[in-house]
Motif scaffolding. Structure first.
Motif, PDB file in Angstrom:
ATOM      1  N   GLY A 110       0.792  -1.219   0.000  1.00 51.54           N
ATOM      2  CA  GLY A 110       0.000   0.000   0.000  1.00 51.54           C
ATOM      3  C   GLY A 110       0.824   1.270   0.000  1.00 51.54           C
ATOM      4  N   ASP A 111       2.138   1.190   0.250  1.00 51.42           N
ATOM      5  CA  ASP A 111       2.993   2.381   0.233  1.00 51.42           C
ATOM      6  C   ASP A 111       3.152   2.889  -1.196  1.00 51.42           C
ATOM      7  OD1 ASP A 111       3.355   2.119   2.940  1.00 51.42           O
ATOM      8  OD2 ASP A 111       5.491   1.606   2.841  1.00 51.42           O
ATOM      9  N   ALA A 112       3.151   4.222  -1.354  1.00 47.28           N
ATOM     10  CA  ALA A 112       3.522   4.848  -2.627  1.00 47.28           C
ATOM     11  C   ALA A 112       5.037   5.019  -2.604  1.00 47.28           C
ATOM     12  CB  ALA A 112       2.820   6.182  -2.792  1.00 47.28           C
ATOM     13  N   VAL A 113       5.729   4.273  -3.463  1.00 55.88           N
ATOM     14  CA  VAL A 113       7.184   4.133  -3.374  1.00 55.88           C
ATOM     15  C   VAL A 113       7.857   4.715  -4.617  1.00 55.88           C
ATOM     16  CG1 VAL A 113       9.081   2.485  -3.136  1.00 55.88           C
ATOM     17  CG2 VAL A 113       6.896   2.033  -2.004  1.00 55.88           C
ATOM     18  N   VAL A 114       8.924   5.478  -4.403  1.00 55.68           N
ATOM     19  CA  VAL A 114       9.791   5.920  -5.495  1.00 55.68           C
ATOM     20  C   VAL A 114      10.977   4.976  -5.569  1.00 55.68           C
ATOM     21  CG1 VAL A 114      11.311   7.767  -6.318  1.00 55.68           C
ATOM     22  CG2 VAL A 114       9.081   8.330  -5.350  1.00 55.68           C
ATOM     23  N   PHE A 115      11.301   4.548  -6.785  1.00 55.71           N
ATOM     24  CA  PHE A 115      12.392   3.587  -6.974  1.00 55.71           C
ATOM     25  C   PHE A 115      13.063   3.839  -8.309  1.00 55.71           C
ATOM     26  CE2 PHE A 115       8.388   1.842  -8.436  1.00 55.71           C
ATOM     27  CZ  PHE A 115       8.673   1.365  -9.699  1.00 55.71           C
ATOM     28  N   ASN A 116      14.270   3.312  -8.442  1.00 51.48           N
ATOM     29  CA  ASN A 116      14.971   3.364  -9.725  1.00 51.48           C
ATOM     30  C   ASN A 116      14.477   2.228 -10.612  1.00 51.48           C
ATOM     31  OD1 ASN A 116      17.612   4.127  -7.613  1.00 51.48           O
ATOM     32  ND2 ASN A 116      16.912   5.603  -9.130  1.00 51.48           N
ATOM     33  N   LEU A 117      14.172   2.539 -11.858  1.00 54.64           N
ATOM     34  CA  LEU A 117      13.629   1.549 -12.787  1.00 54.64           C
ATOM     35  C   LEU A 117      14.663   0.454 -13.036  1.00 54.64           C
ATOM     36  CD1 LEU A 117      11.326   0.729 -14.698  1.00 54.64           C
ATOM     37  CD2 LEU A 117      12.444   2.095 -16.469  1.00 54.64           C
ATOM     38  N   PRO A 118      14.375  -0.786 -12.636  1.00 53.90           N
ATOM     39  CA  PRO A 118      15.388  -1.852 -12.758  1.00 53.90           C
ATOM     40  C   PRO A 118      15.865  -2.089 -14.186  1.00 53.90           C
ATOM     41  CG  PRO A 118      13.593  -2.527 -11.310  1.00 53.90           C
ATOM     42  CD  PRO A 118      13.165  -1.253 -11.940  1.00 53.90           C
ATOM     43  N   VAL A 119      14.965  -1.991 -15.177  1.00 56.98           N
ATOM     44  CA  VAL A 119      15.351  -2.372 -16.539  1.00 56.98           C
ATOM     45  C   VAL A 119      16.191  -1.318 -17.245  1.00 56.98           C
ATOM     46  CG1 VAL A 119      13.500  -4.033 -16.865  1.00 56.98           C
ATOM     47  CG2 VAL A 119      13.087  -1.626 -17.421  1.00 56.98           C
ATOM     48  N   GLU A 120      16.650  -0.276 -16.505  1.00 60.19           N
ATOM     49  CA  GLU A 120      17.705   0.569 -17.054  1.00 60.19           C
ATOM     50  C   GLU A 120      19.081  -0.035 -16.760  1.00 60.19           C
ATOM     51  OE1 GLU A 120      16.638   4.931 -18.354  1.00 60.19           O
ATOM     52  OE2 GLU A 120      17.469   4.839 -16.335  1.00 60.19           O
ATOM     53  N   HIS A 121      19.089  -1.265 -16.274  1.00 57.42           N
ATOM     54  CA  HIS A 121      20.342  -2.031 -16.205  1.00 57.42           C
ATOM     55  C   HIS A 121      20.873  -2.151 -17.638  1.00 57.42           C
ATOM     56  CE1 HIS A 121      23.061  -5.433 -15.908  1.00 57.42           C
ATOM     57  NE2 HIS A 121      22.990  -5.382 -14.588  1.00 57.42           N
ATOM     58  N   PRO A 122      22.170  -1.898 -17.854  1.00 57.75           N
ATOM     59  CA  PRO A 122      22.706  -1.948 -19.223  1.00 57.75           C
ATOM     60  C   PRO A 122      22.397  -3.241 -19.964  1.00 57.75           C
ATOM     61  CG  PRO A 122      24.331  -0.994 -17.743  1.00 57.75           C
ATOM     62  CD  PRO A 122      23.186  -1.477 -16.871  1.00 57.75           C
ATOM     63  N   GLY A 123      22.265  -4.356 -19.246  1.00 55.47           N
ATOM     64  CA  GLY A 123      21.968  -5.619 -19.900  1.00 55.47           C
ATOM     65  C   GLY A 123      20.515  -5.809 -20.264  1.00 55.47           C
ATOM     66  N   GLN A 124      19.631  -4.908 -19.794  1.00 57.52           N
ATOM     67  CA  GLN A 124      18.198  -5.037 -20.026  1.00 57.52           C
ATOM     68  C   GLN A 124      17.658  -4.061 -21.069  1.00 57.52           C
ATOM     69  OE1 GLN A 124      17.132  -7.840 -18.847  1.00 57.52           O
ATOM     70  NE2 GLN A 124      15.881  -7.334 -17.075  1.00 57.52           N
ATOM     71  N   VAL A 125      18.436  -3.047 -21.397  1.00 56.28           N
ATOM     72  CA  VAL A 125      17.942  -1.988 -22.279  1.00 56.28           C
ATOM     73  C   VAL A 125      17.514  -2.523 -23.644  1.00 56.28           C
ATOM     74  CG1 VAL A 125      18.624   0.101 -23.524  1.00 56.28           C
ATOM     75  CG2 VAL A 125      19.220  -0.166 -21.122  1.00 56.28           C
ATOM     76  N   ALA A 126      18.291  -3.454 -24.201  1.00 55.26           N
ATOM     77  CA  ALA A 126      17.967  -3.979 -25.528  1.00 55.26           C
ATOM     78  C   ALA A 126      16.608  -4.673 -25.539  1.00 55.26           C
ATOM     79  CB  ALA A 126      19.061  -4.944 -25.985  1.00 55.26           C
ATOM     80  N   LYS A 127      16.263  -5.367 -24.444  1.00 53.74           N
ATOM     81  CA  LYS A 127      14.995  -6.100 -24.393  1.00 53.74           C
ATOM     82  C   LYS A 127      13.811  -5.176 -24.204  1.00 53.74           C
ATOM     83  CE  LYS A 127      12.492  -9.691 -21.849  1.00 53.74           C
ATOM     84  NZ  LYS A 127      12.569 -10.740 -20.808  1.00 53.74           N
ATOM     85  N   TYR A 128      13.942  -4.161 -23.340  1.00 54.44           N
ATOM     86  CA  TYR A 128      12.795  -3.332 -22.961  1.00 54.44           C
ATOM     87  C   TYR A 128      12.780  -1.959 -23.632  1.00 54.44           C
ATOM     88  CZ  TYR A 128      11.930  -6.788 -19.321  1.00 54.44           C
ATOM     89  OH  TYR A 128      11.647  -7.955 -18.652  1.00 54.44           O
ATOM     90  N   GLY A 129      13.809  -1.662 -24.423  1.00 51.41           N
ATOM     91  CA  GLY A 129      13.904  -0.341 -25.025  1.00 51.41           C
ATOM     92  C   GLY A 129      12.782  -0.003 -25.978  1.00 51.41           C
ATOM     93  N   ASN A 130      12.199  -1.024 -26.646  1.00 44.30           N
ATOM     94  CA  ASN A 130      11.118  -0.742 -27.598  1.00 44.30           C
ATOM     95  C   ASN A 130       9.819  -0.353 -26.899  1.00 44.30           C
ATOM     96  OD1 ASN A 130      12.728  -1.276 -29.837  1.00 44.30           O
ATOM     97  ND2 ASN A 130      12.236  -3.461 -29.823  1.00 44.30           N
TER      98      ASN A 130
END
Length: 389
Positions: free
Chosen positions: A111-131
């Protein structure tokens, strides 16, 4: 010579030196406050509406969950990824420090409203989620783009979504009071959208439905509008004499959602998802074809492991040896936007590691309407100093 005469002989500071000293002191103080205690954020997208609106300015507490030590120390003060109003990187990744978290007031709760760093900005994930996610770039943990969502499941929870309702460990969860969903408003005539929808708190533009719009809309010959709004406002819209019906739109179970995590082969979608068990620190799982798809990215990218490789969703190796079981090194969370049908969240890119948690949203200190009906309505005074619930 006496100390008093020494002071008398000292050359007074110039006006420029006074200004420089003041600016340096202000920057150092602001940097320490921003790192240790609070940081200001602005809501850029409608994913948390109607709880948080585009143009809401928040204070986020770093102290609730514990302040993180910097991973990337070579950074221009009071910046994030870029130098202000430019695309010039504000940091150098020549030095990467281990991350630690200072003691906090509490753990992340459902129920908490949480601010976090987006995990898929990991350099190894950008190619998969960039589109699917615009402007996605690889960054160190503490400089990945900041998202705000609501935590719906914590480490160790078994989560399932059925027809839009979240279940944790088999029990239906209380929905946020201002949660929005997608509705089809069937009308007998064209609607004055400014008057009817915006005055009723429908902040996103209503989409006109002509003939076939969506398979979830019953009766493709109906005319009307597709809107994102709360259940209470949907009930109010039913009272207008030109409204024939208002129907919630949910994807049926088994209907494929091609952007869903971990992949569309599961048959899950944004309204019918899981069940999944959230990884918990110290918990050991047996790895098989079913859960490698779910946990493979976690083990490979977010656990600090070297030389981890996955072959599709069927096998995973570490140092060239097949993994048959794995013990998680940190807790993970499942985050969802309160605008449940218009949010890129854990349903689409997976779990949020604890080391990506920034802080808890505590209150709105200013709210600017990006599309005011008049100059006097630019500031949403009713939202100023509103506590985030």
């Amino acid at each position: 010579m006496s100390s008093s005469s020494k002071k008398t002989n000292q050359k007074p500071k110039s006006a420029v030196r006074e200004w420089v000293d003041s600016i340096v002191f202000a920057v150092v103080a602001a940097t320490l406050i921003r790192w240790l205690f609070f940081e200001a954020f602005v809501i850029p997208t409608p994913s948390m509406e109607n709880s948080l609106l585009v143009g809401d300015y928040l204070f986020v507490s770093k102290m609730h969950y514990g302040t993180r030590t910097p991973v990337t120390p070579l950074q221009v003060p009071l910046t994030h990824q870029h130098i202000w109003m430019t695309k010039i990187p504000s940091y150098l990744d020549w030095i990467q420090l281990p991350q630690f978290r200072l003691p906090g007031f509490s753990d992340v709760k459902r129920g908490d409203a949480v601010v976090f760093n987006l995990p898929v900005e990991h350099p190894g994930q950008v190619a998969k989620y960039g589109n699917s996610l615009p402007d996605l770039h690889g960054h160190p943990i503490d400089l990945r783009v900041n998202y705000i969502k609501r935590c719906v499941a914590i480490a160790g929870d078994k989560l399932e979504i059925k027809n839009g309702q979240v279940y944790i460990n088999g029990q239906p969860q209380e929905n946020p009071p201002r949660m929005e969903s997608e509705y089809f408003v069937s009308t007998t005539t064209t609607v004055n959208e400014e008057k009817i929808f915006k005055e009723n708190g429908v902040t996103e533009p209503a989409r006109r439905h002509v003939e076939t719009f969506n398979d979830t809309i019953p009766g493709n010959d109906q005319s009307g509008y597709v809107v994102f709004t709360t259940e209470a406002i949907a009930e109010k819209l039913k009272t207008y004499d030109f409204v024939k019906s208002v129907q919630a739109l949910h994807m049926p179970a088994g209907s494929r959602d091609y952007g869903i995590y971990p992949n569309s082969e599961t048959g899950w979608n944004k309204d019918n998802y899981g069940p999944v068990v959230l990884p918990k620190k110290g918990e050991t799982i047996e790895l098989n074809k079913q859960n490698i798809a779910l946990y493979g990215e976690v083990i490979r990218f977010y656990e600090g492991n070297d030389k981890v490789e996955t072959t599709g969703d069927s096998s995973i190796t570490m140092d060239g040896k097949a993994l048959t079981q794995y013990t998680f090194k940190q807790d993970y969370y499942f985050m969802m936007g309160d605008n449940r049908h218009n949010s890129a969240d854990s349903r689409y890119w997976g779990f949020v590691p604890k080391d990506h948690i920034v802080g808890k949203a505590v209150f709105v200190w200013m709210s600017i309407d990006p599309n005011p009906s008049s100059a006097l309505g630019k500031i949403r005074w009713n939202r100023v100093f509103r506590v985030v619930k």
